[in-house]
Design a protein around this motif. Structure first.
Motif, short mmCIF file in Angstrom:
data_model
loop_
_atom_site.label_atom_id
_atom_site.label_comp_id
_atom_site.label_asym_id
_atom_site.label_seq_id
_atom_site.Cartn_x
_atom_site.Cartn_y
_atom_site.Cartn_z
N GLY B 124 0.84 -1.19 0.00
CA GLY B 124 0.00 0.00 0.00
C GLY B 124 0.87 1.24 0.00
O GLY B 124 2.10 1.15 -0.14
N PRO B 125 0.26 2.43 0.18
CA PRO B 125 1.03 3.68 0.17
C PRO B 125 2.05 3.67 1.31
O PRO B 125 1.68 3.44 2.47
CB PRO B 125 -0.04 4.76 0.41
CG PRO B 125 -1.34 4.11 0.06
CD PRO B 125 -1.18 2.67 0.39
N THR B 126 3.32 3.90 0.99
CA THR B 126 4.40 3.74 1.96
C THR B 126 5.24 5.01 2.05
O THR B 126 5.67 5.55 1.02
CB THR B 126 5.29 2.54 1.53
OG1 THR B 126 4.45 1.40 1.32
CG2 THR B 126 6.34 2.22 2.58
N ILE B 127 5.45 5.48 3.28
CA ILE B 127 6.25 6.70 3.48
C ILE B 127 7.71 6.40 3.15
O ILE B 127 8.28 5.44 3.67
CB ILE B 127 6.12 7.21 4.94
CG1 ILE B 127 4.67 7.59 5.23
CG2 ILE B 127 7.06 8.39 5.20
CD1 ILE B 127 4.39 7.99 6.68
N VAL B 128 8.30 7.22 2.27
CA VAL B 128 9.69 6.96 1.88
C VAL B 128 10.63 8.10 2.29
O VAL B 128 11.85 7.91 2.30
CB VAL B 128 9.82 6.69 0.36
CG1 VAL B 128 9.30 5.31 0.02
CG2 VAL B 128 9.11 7.75 -0.46
N LEU B 159 -5.76 6.25 -4.44
CA LEU B 159 -7.04 5.66 -4.84
C LEU B 159 -7.69 6.50 -5.92
O LEU B 159 -8.20 5.99 -6.92
CB LEU B 159 -7.95 5.57 -3.61
CG LEU B 159 -9.24 4.78 -3.79
CD1 LEU B 159 -8.94 3.32 -4.04
CD2 LEU B 159 -10.13 4.93 -2.55
N GLY B 160 -7.66 7.81 -5.74
CA GLY B 160 -8.37 8.72 -6.64
C GLY B 160 -7.74 8.85 -8.01
O GLY B 160 -8.45 8.99 -9.01
N GLU B 168 -6.85 -1.06 -6.52
CA GLU B 168 -8.27 -1.47 -6.46
C GLU B 168 -8.44 -2.66 -5.51
O GLU B 168 -9.36 -2.69 -4.70
CB GLU B 168 -8.74 -1.90 -7.86
CG GLU B 168 -8.68 -0.80 -8.92
CD GLU B 168 -9.85 0.18 -8.80
OE1 GLU B 168 -10.86 -0.18 -8.17
OE2 GLU B 168 -9.73 1.32 -9.32
N LYS B 169 -7.55 -3.63 -5.64
CA LYS B 169 -7.63 -4.86 -4.85
C LYS B 169 -7.45 -4.55 -3.36
O LYS B 169 -8.25 -4.99 -2.52
CB LYS B 169 -6.53 -5.83 -5.33
CG LYS B 169 -6.73 -7.28 -4.92
CD LYS B 169 -5.54 -8.12 -5.37
CE LYS B 169 -5.08 -9.00 -4.23
NZ LYS B 169 -3.66 -9.34 -4.29
N ASP B 190 -21.37 3.05 -2.88
CA ASP B 190 -20.07 2.59 -3.36
C ASP B 190 -19.02 3.55 -2.78
O ASP B 190 -18.65 4.53 -3.41
CB ASP B 190 -20.05 2.59 -4.89
CG ASP B 190 -18.74 2.04 -5.44
OD1 ASP B 190 -17.78 1.86 -4.66
OD2 ASP B 190 -18.69 1.78 -6.66
N PRO B 191 -18.58 3.26 -1.53
CA PRO B 191 -17.67 4.22 -0.85
C PRO B 191 -16.38 4.48 -1.63
O PRO B 191 -15.88 5.61 -1.63
CB PRO B 191 -17.36 3.55 0.49
CG PRO B 191 -18.06 2.26 0.52
CD PRO B 191 -18.85 2.08 -0.72
N ILE B 192 -15.85 3.47 -2.31
CA ILE B 192 -14.60 3.65 -3.05
C ILE B 192 -14.80 4.65 -4.20
O ILE B 192 -14.02 5.59 -4.37
CB ILE B 192 -14.06 2.29 -3.56
CG1 ILE B 192 -13.64 1.43 -2.35
CG2 ILE B 192 -12.89 2.48 -4.51
CD1 ILE B 192 -13.14 0.04 -2.68
N ALA B 193 -15.89 4.45 -4.95
CA ALA B 193 -16.18 5.37 -6.06
C ALA B 193 -16.41 6.79 -5.54
O ALA B 193 -15.99 7.77 -6.17
CB ALA B 193 -17.40 4.88 -6.83
N ALA B 194 -17.06 6.90 -4.37
CA ALA B 194 -17.35 8.22 -3.80
C ALA B 194 -16.05 8.95 -3.44
O ALA B 194 -15.87 10.13 -3.73
CB ALA B 194 -18.24 8.08 -2.57
N ILE B 195 -15.11 8.22 -2.83
CA ILE B 195 -13.82 8.82 -2.46
C ILE B 195 -13.06 9.25 -3.72
O ILE B 195 -12.54 10.35 -3.81
CB ILE B 195 -12.96 7.83 -1.63
CG1 ILE B 195 -13.60 7.59 -0.26
CG2 ILE B 195 -11.53 8.34 -1.48
CD1 ILE B 195 -12.91 6.49 0.55
#
Lengths: 271, 271
Positions: B124-128, B159-160, B168-169, B190-195
């Motif tokens: 997932g999103p990782t702080i680098v 996500l956006g 997506e997964k 559809d919370p994902i689509a809303a975000i």
């Protein structure tokens, strides 16, 4: 006081400086590219055998134009966003058909043979442009013809150099359909792998009557800047009417033209 | 006879000419790029408001260097293989972390807030990389921390703006795990689509305590030359300690720095 002669020599010098400046500017950009896109002033000047002070002036001007940027910490210079934009525009133009057209004409003229360009379309390798010699009897090909992957020289080039899943799928279907009709091909443990290896080793594919009885063909890959095979360049003629050896004049001429097209598309032999 | 003064002014003029030649050369290349990579001499000279004879001399020199080529049929000039090589080297360098570092320092200095860069890694999103202000009490983040996609500002940016199947997964898995715990989120059809829609419309993501109680964050996307989101740039602070509105100073400063980084990576807002 200036004389007419001074005026002319001044102009000539001015003109030479202009040309010289483009040469040096191109050397700076190419030098940076060959050093992985970034370098210190010292390393860059050494790479292109130029005076560091002169290179520095060029870099400053290029930074103003966004072609080059400087890392604030390492102080190295690197190719900037402007260079990306110019490169992207160049890549969008790197279209095999357009670049290959003059090569097709040259091939027809030097070999007096039918030659064509094919690209991988959804049904398989498809002829998209051809040239025929102006001889009384010539072999005719048709734009839009789809060639087999396993039996044609053109198809084997795509098979040998592509990792495309579509190519793999079509080749598998062809092999299944061939069943017993081409015994020599299907007798190998893995005929597809055998063809791939042969084509990769030779850097071309030569078939003698495998696809059409009495017709031999030689085909070479066209690579783009990413190394991908984007087209195949093929010559064909009656078996026996031309030298089909890999070291023969036809094969070498074809290989040379193929490499010319690939180079114009940005291919460097790497990637 | 030359005097010392002549010598100096001659040198100065020579220096200016050099700079001028790089400027004109860059204008020729950029002009070709803006015209789709190819143009007639007339169209190119008009595009960059230069004398056609002068542009022609530059094009001839650039053809010698392989930066430009000429179509033998249309006689149009186009960006050549040399331009592709330079562009490719620039693209390989277009590395978000390297480019974003100075922006992170500027953000910390101007906002006095904790800010970081995250990339999409396999978990997932990782702080680098992060910067913290030198205040008595600061919010601390850790390099390597993985942030949620649905609840963090950083995650929502990925996500956006991403069409990646991994994103997506992971988002689907997160939604399933959240179950009833974040009732407000999962109440949407559809919370994902809303975000996604919300983030795309705003061009950023703002969360107020959604991921960590009492912590608000604003995150903006970093795009590369292909338009793809390659990183997210995020600031965070205690809820109430800073202006979290989309038109506030923090959000605007962040948006500005994000666009600067994207531009340096070759992003043009298209593609």
């Amino acid at each position: 006081m200036k004389t007419a002669k001074d005026e002319i020599s001044g102009n000539t010098r001015g003109r030479r400086q202009r040309v010289q400046a483009v040469t040096t500017g191109a050397a700076v950009l190419k030098g940076l590219a060959s050093l992985g896109g970034r370098a210190s002033l010292t390393a860059l000047a050494k790479q292109i055998s130029e005076n560091p002070a002169k290179v520095h002036r060029y870099l400053i001007s290029m930074m103003e134009e966004g072609l080059v940027a400087q890392d604030p910490i390492s102080l190295q210079y690197y190719l900037g966003a402007g260079a990306i934009q110019i490169g992207l525009a160049a890549m969008r133009l790197a279209e095999p058909l357009r670049v290959a057209e003059p090569a097709l004409v040259r091939l027809r003229e030097s070999l007096e043979m039918t030659c064509f360009i094919a690209v991988m379309a959804n049904k398989g390798p498809t002829i998209v442009r051809f040239e025929e010699p102006s001889l009384p009897v010539t072999l005719n090909v048709r734009v839009g013809s789809v060639l087999p992957l396993l039996r044609s020289a053109t198809g084997r080039v795509f098979l040998g150099f592509s990792d495309d899943t579509l190519v793999e799928k079509l080749a598998g279907q062809e092999l299944a359909e061939m069943a017993g009709s081409h015994a020599r091909l299907s007798r190998a443990a893995d005929p597809i792998a055998a063809i791939k290896k042969e084509v990769r080793v030779a850097g071309m594919s030569i078939v003698r009557g495998t696809n059409l009885q009495g017709i031999s063909a030689i085909s070479v890959p066209i690579h783009d800047f990413s190394g991908r095979v984007v087209a195949a360049l093929t010559v064909l003629g009656s078996t026996g009417s031309f030298d089909v050896s890999a070291k023969g004049r036809v094969a070498l001429t074809l290989k040379h033209e193929g490499l010319e097209i690939s180079t114009a598309l940005g291919y460097t032999g790497q990637a």
